[in-house]
Design a protein around this motif. Structure first.
Motif, PDB file in Angstrom:
ATOM      1  N   HIS A  99      34.706  21.603  28.545  1.00 29.65           N
ATOM      2  CA  HIS A  99      33.888  20.591  27.860  1.00 29.65           C
ATOM      3  C   HIS A  99      34.780  19.512  27.265  1.00 29.65           C
ATOM      4  N   ARG A 100      35.835  19.917  26.606  1.00 32.51           N
ATOM      5  CA  ARG A 100      36.768  18.970  25.987  1.00 32.51           C
ATOM      6  C   ARG A 100      37.337  17.992  27.011  1.00 32.51           C
ATOM      7  N   ASP A 101      37.646  18.516  28.191  1.00 35.12           N
ATOM      8  CA  ASP A 101      38.321  17.713  29.208  1.00 35.12           C
ATOM      9  C   ASP A 101      37.376  17.085  30.227  1.00 35.12           C
ATOM     10  N   GLY A 102      36.064  17.195  30.001  1.00 36.17           N
ATOM     11  CA  GLY A 102      35.094  16.574  30.898  1.00 36.17           C
ATOM     12  C   GLY A 102      35.010  17.237  32.267  1.00 36.17           C
ATOM     13  N   ARG A 103      35.305  18.515  32.336  1.00 38.97           N
ATOM     14  CA  ARG A 103      35.266  19.264  33.591  1.00 38.97           C
ATOM     15  C   ARG A 103      33.819  19.682  33.892  1.00 38.97           C
ATOM     16  N   PRO A 104      33.550  20.097  35.133  1.00 39.56           N
ATOM     17  CA  PRO A 104      32.193  20.556  35.467  1.00 39.56           C
ATOM     18  C   PRO A 104      31.799  21.766  34.605  1.00 39.56           C
ATOM     19  N   MET A 105      30.603  21.715  34.076  1.00 45.93           N
ATOM     20  CA  MET A 105      30.146  22.782  33.186  1.00 45.93           C
ATOM     21  C   MET A 105      29.284  23.823  33.886  1.00 45.93           C
ATOM     22  N   ARG A 106      28.686  23.476  35.008  1.00 45.25           N
ATOM     23  CA  ARG A 106      27.805  24.428  35.692  1.00 45.25           C
ATOM     24  C   ARG A 106      28.513  25.748  36.007  1.00 45.25           C
TER      25      ARG A 106
END
Length: 124
Positions: A99-106
């Motif tokens: 989340h912090r690094d804007g990565r995929p969350m799914r």
């Protein structure tokens, strides 16, 4: 009791999927080339998180080994709950970093949901 059977099925399936998911970490395009591409990017990300101590290839092999260990432990009933709890801790940390690094969350939510289901069924 049905809950014991459901717990065994869920945890064995989860463990088998963990083991199978080791393949794209090492570059095997399983089940699709897209998965291998996603995990190659994830290996690069894990390498960066290690501060450069791991190459992307080493991060992939370490992740694959961890997936195999966690999957095997989830299948084996005496180590199941401890494995699922330890894996949950790792995935929760990874979720915050993603989340912090804007990565995929799914993928994070899917893994947390699967872990939660296995732990819940194990407790019923």
């Amino acid at each position: 009791m049905w809950t014991s059977t459901a717990s065994d099925i869920a945890s064995t399936t989860f463990g088998a999927l963990c083991i199978a998911s080791a393949l794209p970490f090492v570059g095997v395009p399983f089940p699709t080339r897209g998965w291998a591409t996603y995990y190659a990017d994830k290996n690069l990300y894990l390498s960066q998180l290690s501060g450069g101590r791991l190459t992307p290839r080493a991060a992939g092999w370490a992740s694959a080994a961890l997936r195999i260990a966690v999957g095997s432990a989830a299948i084996y009933p005496p180590t199941r709950e401890a494995s699922l709890i330890a894996n949950t801790a790792v995935v929760v940390r990874g979720t915050f970093l993603a989340h912090r690094d804007g990565r995929p969350m799914r993928p994070q939510w899917t893994m947390l949901g699967a872990l939660g289901l296995c732990l819940l069924l194990g407790r019923l």
